[in-house]
Design a protein around this motif. Structure first.
Motif, PDB file in Angstrom:
ATOM      1  N   UNK A   1      10.587  -3.947  -9.032  1.00 38.97           N
ATOM      2  CA  UNK A   1      10.122  -2.607  -9.406  1.00 38.97           C
ATOM      3  C   UNK A   1       8.656  -2.427  -9.041  1.00 38.97           C
ATOM      4  N   UNK A   2       7.850  -3.434  -9.304  1.00 36.64           N
ATOM      5  CA  UNK A   2       6.426  -3.348  -8.986  1.00 36.64           C
ATOM      6  C   UNK A   2       6.195  -3.321  -7.478  1.00 36.64           C
ATOM      7  N   UNK A   3       7.037  -3.998  -6.721  1.00 33.14           N
ATOM      8  CA  UNK A   3       6.928  -3.962  -5.266  1.00 33.14           C
ATOM      9  C   UNK A   3       7.194  -2.537  -4.776  1.00 33.14           C
ATOM     10  N   UNK A   4       8.175  -1.866  -5.380  1.00 36.11           N
ATOM     11  CA  UNK A   4       8.462  -0.469  -5.022  1.00 36.11           C
ATOM     12  C   UNK A   4       7.249   0.417  -5.304  1.00 36.11           C
ATOM     13  N   UNK A   5       6.645   0.231  -6.459  1.00 35.37           N
ATOM     14  CA  UNK A   5       5.464   1.010  -6.817  1.00 35.37           C
ATOM     15  C   UNK A   5       4.301   0.713  -5.870  1.00 35.37           C
ATOM     16  N   UNK A   6       4.139  -0.549  -5.539  1.00 36.80           N
ATOM     17  CA  UNK A   6       3.076  -0.952  -4.629  1.00 36.80           C
ATOM     18  C   UNK A   6       3.309  -0.357  -3.239  1.00 36.80           C
ATOM     19  N   UNK A   7       4.553  -0.341  -2.802  1.00 33.58           N
ATOM     20  CA  UNK A   7       4.882   0.234  -1.492  1.00 33.58           C
ATOM     21  C   UNK A   7       4.507   1.717  -1.448  1.00 33.58           C
ATOM     22  N   UNK A   8       4.791   2.440  -2.513  1.00 35.03           N
ATOM     23  CA  UNK A   8       4.421   3.860  -2.580  1.00 35.03           C
ATOM     24  C   UNK A   8       2.905   4.014  -2.534  1.00 35.03           C
ATOM     25  N   UNK A   9       2.219   3.177  -3.285  1.00 31.74           N
ATOM     26  CA  UNK A   9       0.761   3.257  -3.315  1.00 31.74           C
ATOM     27  C   UNK A   9       0.175   2.934  -1.943  1.00 31.74           C
ATOM     28  N   UNK A  10       0.648   1.865  -1.312  1.00 29.74           N
ATOM     29  CA  UNK A  10       0.133   1.459  -0.004  1.00 29.74           C
ATOM     30  C   UNK A  10       0.383   2.558   1.026  1.00 29.74           C
ATOM     31  N   UNK A  11       1.553   3.159   0.999  1.00 26.69           N
ATOM     32  CA  UNK A  11       1.865   4.227   1.948  1.00 26.69           C
ATOM     33  C   UNK A  11       0.839   5.352   1.870  1.00 26.69           C
TER      34      UNK A  11
ATOM     35  N   UNK B   1      -3.008   3.928   2.936  1.00 29.74           N
ATOM     36  CA  UNK B   1      -3.326   3.670   4.341  1.00 29.74           C
ATOM     37  C   UNK B   1      -3.307   4.933   5.200  1.00 29.74           C
ATOM     38  N   UNK B   2      -2.888   6.046   4.635  1.00 27.49           N
ATOM     39  CA  UNK B   2      -2.884   7.292   5.406  1.00 27.49           C
ATOM     40  C   UNK B   2      -4.273   7.621   5.929  1.00 27.49           C
TER      41      UNK B   2
ATOM     42  N   UNK C   1      -6.630   5.392   6.390  1.00 24.16           N
ATOM     43  CA  UNK C   1      -7.191   4.189   7.013  1.00 24.16           C
ATOM     44  C   UNK C   1      -6.262   3.719   8.127  1.00 24.16           C
ATOM     45  N   UNK C   2      -6.406   4.306   9.313  1.00 25.32           N
ATOM     46  CA  UNK C   2      -5.475   3.943  10.399  1.00 25.32           C
ATOM     47  C   UNK C   2      -5.513   2.471  10.789  1.00 25.32           C
ATOM     48  N   UNK C   3      -6.612   1.786  10.535  1.00 20.92           N
ATOM     49  CA  UNK C   3      -6.690   0.366  10.878  1.00 20.92           C
ATOM     50  C   UNK C   3      -5.755  -0.488  10.023  1.00 20.92           C
ATOM     51  N   UNK C   4      -5.254   0.071   8.928  1.00 20.16           N
ATOM     52  CA  UNK C   4      -4.354  -0.664   8.029  1.00 20.16           C
ATOM     53  C   UNK C   4      -2.880  -0.313   8.243  1.00 20.16           C
ATOM     54  N   UNK C   5      -2.584   0.535   9.201  1.00 21.66           N
ATOM     55  CA  UNK C   5      -1.205   0.989   9.396  1.00 21.66           C
ATOM     56  C   UNK C   5      -0.237  -0.141   9.719  1.00 21.66           C
ATOM     57  N   UNK C   6      -0.718  -1.218  10.356  1.00 18.50           N
ATOM     58  CA  UNK C   6       0.207  -2.311  10.673  1.00 18.50           C
ATOM     59  C   UNK C   6       0.742  -2.991   9.420  1.00 18.50           C
ATOM     60  N   UNK C   7       0.078  -2.845   8.291  1.00 21.35           N
ATOM     61  CA  UNK C   7       0.564  -3.438   7.045  1.00 21.35           C
ATOM     62  C   UNK C   7       1.796  -2.715   6.522  1.00 21.35           C
ATOM     63  N   UNK C   8       2.054  -1.518   7.025  1.00 19.29           N
ATOM     64  CA  UNK C   8       3.239  -0.772   6.585  1.00 19.29           C
ATOM     65  C   UNK C   8       4.523  -1.494   6.990  1.00 19.29           C
ATOM     66  N   UNK C   9       4.471  -2.336   8.017  1.00 23.01           N
ATOM     67  CA  UNK C   9       5.662  -3.062   8.423  1.00 23.01           C
ATOM     68  C   UNK C   9       6.135  -4.020   7.325  1.00 23.01           C
ATOM     69  N   UNK C  10       5.231  -4.477   6.489  1.00 23.60           N
ATOM     70  CA  UNK C  10       5.624  -5.365   5.378  1.00 23.60           C
ATOM     71  C   UNK C  10       6.446  -4.622   4.339  1.00 23.60           C
ATOM     72  N   UNK C  11       6.051  -3.404   4.048  1.00 25.64           N
ATOM     73  CA  UNK C  11       6.771  -2.674   2.995  1.00 25.64           C
ATOM     74  C   UNK C  11       8.008  -1.968   3.516  1.00 25.64           C
ATOM     75  N   UNK C  12       8.107  -1.826   4.822  1.00 28.48           N
ATOM     76  CA  UNK C  12       9.296  -1.192   5.414  1.00 28.48           C
ATOM     77  C   UNK C  12      10.367  -2.217   5.811  1.00 28.48           C
TER      78      UNK C  12
END
Length: 66
Positions: A38-48, A51-52, A54-65
């Motif tokens: 559940x916390x991972x889901x919340x963290x994924x929403x927060x990270x999404x 990073x909007x 901060x384009x330099x962090x967009x590659x981290x989206x692959x972890x949550x996807x």
């Protein structure tokens, strides 16, 4: 309550290391491995959202996807 503290801690760490994309990626990976689903889901929403602006962090989206 304890899981909320872990989520808040992970979020604080990620905010503090967001200056370095490699470190952000590494800390996000650690957070995903240590938090409850559940916390991972919340963290994924927060990270999404986080990073909007901060384009330099967009590659981290692959972890949550994954």
């Amino acid at each position: 309550m304890k899981t909320r503290l872990m989520f808040d801690f992970a979020r604080t760490i990620l905010e503090n290391v967001s200056f370095d994309p490699k470190l952000f990626y590494k800390e996000l990976e650690k957070a995903i491995n240590h938090l409850l689903p559940y916390d991972v889901e919340q963290l994924a929403k927060w990270v999404s959202g986080y990073v909007q602006e901060k384009p330099e962090l967009h590659n981290s989206l692959e972890l949550i996807n994954a």
